[in-house]
Design a protein around this motif. Structure first.
Motif, PDB file in Angstrom:
ATOM      1  N   ARG A  39      24.582  18.741  -6.123  1.00 43.21           N
ATOM      2  CA  ARG A  39      25.119  18.172  -7.373  1.00 43.21           C
ATOM      3  C   ARG A  39      24.018  17.871  -8.385  1.00 43.21           C
ATOM      4  O   ARG A  39      24.212  18.026  -9.574  1.00 43.21           O
ATOM      5  CB  ARG A  39      25.909  16.891  -7.065  1.00 43.21           C
ATOM      6  CG  ARG A  39      27.205  17.138  -6.319  1.00 43.21           C
ATOM      7  CD  ARG A  39      27.739  15.860  -5.739  1.00 43.21           C
ATOM      8  NE  ARG A  39      26.732  15.240  -4.867  1.00 43.21           N
ATOM      9  CZ  ARG A  39      26.874  14.079  -4.251  1.00 43.21           C
ATOM     10  NH1 ARG A  39      27.975  13.389  -4.399  1.00 43.21           N
ATOM     11  NH2 ARG A  39      25.911  13.598  -3.474  1.00 43.21           N
ATOM     12  N   TYR A 163      30.493   9.994  11.473  1.00 46.19           N
ATOM     13  CA  TYR A 163      29.422  10.986  11.290  1.00 46.19           C
ATOM     14  C   TYR A 163      29.418  11.943  12.480  1.00 46.19           C
ATOM     15  O   TYR A 163      29.417  13.173  12.324  1.00 46.19           O
ATOM     16  CB  TYR A 163      28.066  10.284  11.150  1.00 46.19           C
ATOM     17  CG  TYR A 163      26.925  11.255  10.923  1.00 46.19           C
ATOM     18  CD1 TYR A 163      26.751  11.860   9.681  1.00 46.19           C
ATOM     19  CD2 TYR A 163      26.045  11.583  11.953  1.00 46.19           C
ATOM     20  CE1 TYR A 163      25.711  12.766   9.471  1.00 46.19           C
ATOM     21  CE2 TYR A 163      25.005  12.479  11.752  1.00 46.19           C
ATOM     22  CZ  TYR A 163      24.841  13.066  10.505  1.00 46.19           C
ATOM     23  OH  TYR A 163      23.825  13.963  10.299  1.00 46.19           O
ATOM     24  N   THR A 198      14.282  11.841   5.686  1.00 42.99           N
ATOM     25  CA  THR A 198      14.850  12.340   4.419  1.00 42.99           C
ATOM     26  C   THR A 198      15.505  11.157   3.728  1.00 42.99           C
ATOM     27  O   THR A 198      15.538  10.048   4.265  1.00 42.99           O
ATOM     28  CB  THR A 198      15.935  13.420   4.661  1.00 42.99           C
ATOM     29  OG1 THR A 198      17.049  12.802   5.316  1.00 42.99           O
ATOM     30  CG2 THR A 198      15.424  14.584   5.502  1.00 42.99           C
TER      31      THR A 198
END
Ligand SMILES: NC(=O)c1ccc[n+]([C@@H]2O[C@H](COP(=O)([O-])OP(=O)(O)OC[C@H]3O[C@@H](n4cnc5c(N)ncnc54)[C@H](OP(=O)(O)O)[C@@H]3O)[C@@H](O)[C@H]2O)c1
Length: 253
Positions: A39, A163, A198
């Motif tokens: 995005r 998840y 990350t």
């Protein structure tokens, strides 16, 4: 023996950060042209510039929400028109929110399903015809690689509820497509990382993934995972590496 990826076209989702960005760099270094999807357009544009400067291949940014099936189909059509083919799809986009089920927001659960499951279905569905057609071309093979998780092989502990469920879902999907598409020379691969440094693991989480934290040697780097993707898709066409699990050495679960 590793093959080069010269003149192949790779679509990488989640390319604006972390594992997706590292994978885009790794595949471009091996000769692939790369279509960068996520995005955040500014991040993608910067990465496209960087890759174009360092490699001979083409790198183009496409801003898209992978949860939006129509937008994904449009982008995949544009990529095929811009590059002429699609040989490789890397499903890297993902979100993770860890929380006890009793405290979780339903919206967070829905977001994980939308991106981690529907996102993978949307991109794979939109790319499949292009991949089958590329497998009939000079390379003789096409690849779909999905960044799943160790949490898709076994539930790593409390707080990983939805998840983990999303990663089990894509593991099943990938195996089912493997059984269907091998005859058409489309390889299906799953990368199952443990903890990687990350944005997902370093920003804004109330609850970290519930796992024994590596201490001395640290988490994996995004480049460790990108290397595994590169290994998977640079095998000779008769060899399909369908699954690679990779953990930080000290991670126990
Ligand atoms: N980090 C870990 O420890 C770890 C371990 C195992 C597996 N994984 C998996 O690895 C994959 C990559 O995660 P990461 O660790 O590299 O995290 P990250 O740095 O947060 O990257 C996530 C990527 O997904 C993109 N994304 C999120 N929602 C999106 C949407 N709706 N549409 C399009 N793109 C979207 C983000 O881009 P935008 O925000 O710009 O859209 C970003 O590029 C995920 O599937 C994750 O589940 C991570």
């Amino acid at each position: 023996m590793s093959l080069r990826l010269d003149d192949t076209v790779a679509v990488i989702t989640g390319a604006s950060s972390g594992i997706g960005a590292a994978t885009a760099r790794a595949l471009a270094e091996r000769g692939a042209h790369v279509a960068l999807l996520a995005r955040r357009a500014d991040r993608l544009a910067d990465l496209a510039d960087e890759i174009t400067q360092h490699n001979h291949g083409k790198a183009v940014a496409y801003s898209v929400d992978v949860a939006d099936a129509d937008a994904v189909r449009d982008v995949m059509t544009r990529v095929a028109a811009d590059f002429g083919r699609i040989d490789i799809l890397v499903n890297g986009a993902g979100v993770g929110t860890w929380a006890p089920a009793l405290e979780a927001e339903l919206a967070d659960w829905q977001a994980m399903v939308d991106v981690n499951v529907s996102g993978v279905l949307n991109t794979t569905h939109a790319a499949l015809a292009h991949l089958v057609s590329a497998a009939d071309g000079p390379r003789g093979i096409a690849d779909v690689v999905t960044i799943s998780s160790i949490a898709g092989k076994r539930v790593p502990g409390p707080n990983s509820n939805v998840y983990s469920a999303t990663k089990f879902a894509v593991n099943g999907f990938s195996e089912a497509l493997r059984q269907e598409l091998g005859a058409k020379h489309v390889r299906m691969g799953l990368i199952e990382p443990g903890l990687v440094t990350t944005e997902m693991t370093t920003t804004g989480e109330t609850y970290a993934p519930d796992t024994t934290q590596p201490t001395g040697l640290g988490y994996l780097a995004p480049e460790d995972v990108a290397d595994a993707v590169a290994y998977m898709i640079t095998r000779p066409r008769h060899a399909a590496v369908n699954e690679i699990a990779i953990r930080p050495t000290e991670q126990s679960n």
